[in-house]
Design a protein around this motif. Structure first.
Motif, PDB file in Angstrom:
ATOM      1  N   CYS A 270       0.856  -1.180   0.000  1.00 46.50           N
ATOM      2  CA  CYS A 270       0.000   0.000   0.000  1.00 46.50           C
ATOM      3  C   CYS A 270       0.893   1.233   0.000  1.00 46.50           C
ATOM      4  CB  CYS A 270      -0.902  -0.006   1.236  1.00 46.50           C
ATOM      5  SG  CYS A 270      -1.801   1.553   1.423  1.00 46.50           S
TER       6      CYS A 270
ATOM      7  N   CYS B   6      -0.029   3.593   3.366  1.00 48.29           N
ATOM      8  CA  CYS B   6       0.349   3.306   4.746  1.00 48.29           C
ATOM      9  C   CYS B   6       1.528   2.348   4.885  1.00 48.29           C
ATOM     10  CB  CYS B   6      -0.849   2.756   5.528  1.00 48.29           C
ATOM     11  SG  CYS B   6      -1.250   1.047   5.119  1.00 48.29           S
TER      12      CYS B   6
ATOM     13  N   CYS C 116      -7.090  -0.935   0.731  1.00 49.06           N
ATOM     14  CA  CYS C 116      -6.038  -1.510   1.568  1.00 49.06           C
ATOM     15  C   CYS C 116      -6.685  -2.078   2.826  1.00 49.06           C
ATOM     16  CB  CYS C 116      -5.023  -0.433   1.928  1.00 49.06           C
ATOM     17  SG  CYS C 116      -3.928  -0.907   3.283  1.00 49.06           S
TER      18      CYS C 116
ATOM     19  N   CYS D 183      -5.570   0.544   5.837  1.00 49.53           N
ATOM     20  CA  CYS D 183      -5.997   1.949   5.892  1.00 49.53           C
ATOM     21  C   CYS D 183      -7.169   2.256   4.942  1.00 49.53           C
ATOM     22  CB  CYS D 183      -4.823   2.874   5.578  1.00 49.53           C
ATOM     23  SG  CYS D 183      -4.366   2.870   3.832  1.00 49.53           S
TER      24      CYS D 183
ATOM     25  N   TYR E 293       1.531  -0.858   4.296  1.00 47.86           N
ATOM     26  CA  TYR E 293       1.117  -2.251   4.481  1.00 47.86           C
ATOM     27  C   TYR E 293       1.664  -3.121   3.347  1.00 47.86           C
ATOM     28  CZ  TYR E 293      -2.061  -6.190   3.669  1.00 47.86           C
ATOM     29  OH  TYR E 293      -2.573  -7.425   3.389  1.00 47.86           O
TER      30      TYR E 293
HETATM   31 ZN   LIG Z   1      -2.842   1.153   3.394  1.00 48.99          ZN
END
Ligand SMILES: [Zn+2]
Length: 419
Positions: free
Chosen positions: A330, A333, A358, A361, A335
């Protein structure tokens, strides 16, 4: 001279060439560069500079820009080498349409061939010129051929398609039918003794000739009738050579004609030899599984763990394994997760990500951050652990079984992992 390519090197080259040969340029703007060992990098860079100048005459603005960009990129990659590697260097570079017209992106591929290349070539075309590397995929191993019957023996070597007849000897043994006045039993006894003497002579020459061939992969024994089998079964050949017998072939003729019969059938014989090799490797794995010795494992996770523990003696991978390991990230964020997907679904997978939120987030910001072919990924681990790697074709029963019953990933272990 014979260069030994491993099943892994062959597989890698084969797959790289499959990918490259399918790529097409928008126009005549893809660069192929072959640099053989011994050339000076500076000399090749100078040649590219000249080609860059010549390209300024191209009328179409887009084509001119793409060609000149490709030449610049090629030159940059070339300069990253202090000298040409010992087997030479091949660079493919050019603007490849990614998704319809106007979506071209420069792609660069640098290959170091598994054996020395001889050709020096610069081409700008609508495709990559991969055919000179395809040559290297043809069988290049050295085989000794011995064609014999009780009258004569002929020795030859076969390297790729190059045949050399090395020697021919005759036995001087009369035919099977006795002359008058001799008892049948005595005639047979005498003849048998002469045949054995001849076998000894055949073996002496074989030891002398075949042991001198560099990188001898195997010996093929040929001839009409049962003589070749008697010879093979008897302990005439030195044991190192006897171990190298990979095929016994029936031919209609002896002598040079017999050898030529073997060469005509060589592709089939060589395929069969690799088949037998693959069969042996998969059978060795199946033995450990069947006898529950704890020295076999399969499935991606299990094999990965064993590789990381340094426990793998031989890693078996199916050539049909068509999986890419992708890292989805992502951009909002940070991830990240790893996933295995089928190579041919990769594009659809990427498209799908566009609309997905995501999981952390919820921003629609997922992307493929990294991707690696699963085979390459596992091979890297194997190389770090010093394990042998065997890429098994899916063209025979054992290969199909490896793929279907064991997911195409298996290993024979050095030691039982502690659990
Ligand atoms: Zn994210």
């Amino acid at each position: 001279m014979g260069y030994k390519q491993t099943s892994l090197q062959r597989f890698r080259l084969k797959r790289a060439l499959q990918t490259l040969s399918s790529k097409e340029g928008r126009g005549t703007e893809l660069v192929s560069l072959y640099v053989p060992p011994g050339r000076q990098i500076s000399e090749v860079v100078a040649m590219l500079k000249q080609e860059y100048g010549t390209a300024s005459n191209i009328k179409s603005t887009t084509t001119r820009k793409n060609v000149q960009d490709a030449i610049t990129k090629t030159s940059q990659r070339l300069k990253m080498f202090k000298k040409v590697p010992e087997n030479g260097l091949v660079i493919f570079c050019g603007a490849i349409p990614q998704n319809g017209p106007g979506s071209e992106r420069i792609e660069t591929y640098v290959l170091t061939p598994p054996e020395p290349i001889k050709i020096y070539l610069y081409r700008c075309d609508s495709r990559f010129h991969t055919e000179h590397l395809e040559e290297l995929l043809k069988e290049r191993e050295t085989f000794g051929i011995l064609a014999l019957d009780s009258s004569a023996a002929t020795y030859a070597s076969l390297y790729g398609r190059r045949l050399e007849i090395i020697k021919e000897i005759t036995s001087g043994i009369p035919g099977k039918h006795r002359a008058g006045g001799q008892s049948a039993a005595r005639f047979q006894r005498l003849r048998q003794a002469k045949v054995q003497e001849f076998y000894k002579r055949v073996a002496e020459h074989a030891n002398e000739i075949f042991l001198q061939l560099p990188d001898l992969k195997g010996i093929i024994i040929a001839g009409p009738g049962p003589t070749k089998l008697d010879f093979e079964k008897g302990d005439y050949l030195q044991y190192t050579l006897k171990d190298k017998i990979v095929a016994t072939i029936d031919t209609s003729y002896v002598g040079e004609e017999g050898i030529k019969e073997v060469v005509e059938r060589a592709p089939e014989i060589l395929r069969n030899i690799r088949y037998v090799e693959e069969k042996r490797i998969v059978q060795a794995f199946l033995y450990e599984v069947g006898h529950d010795t704890g020295l076999a494992t399969y499935g991606e996770e299990e094999v990965r763990r064993s590789l990381q523990a340094g426990a793998v003696k031989t890693l078996l991978l199916s050539e049909a394994l068509d999986v890419v390991r992708v890292t989805v990230k992502c951009t909002a964020c940070g991830y990240a997760r790893q996933e295995n997907i089928k190579s041919r679904t990769r594009l659809a997978f990427e498209q799908d990500l566009i609309d997905k939120p995501c999981p952390k987030c919820t921003a629609p910001a997922l992307q493929i951050a990294e991707e690696q072919d699963l085979i390459d990924d596992l091979v890297e681990l194997a190389e770090q652990a010093g394990s042998d790697v065997e890429v098994i074709s899916a063209e025979n029963e054992e290969g199909v079984m490896l793929k279907k019953s064991f997911g195409g990933i298996a290993a024979i272990l050095r030691f039982k992992p502690s659990s």
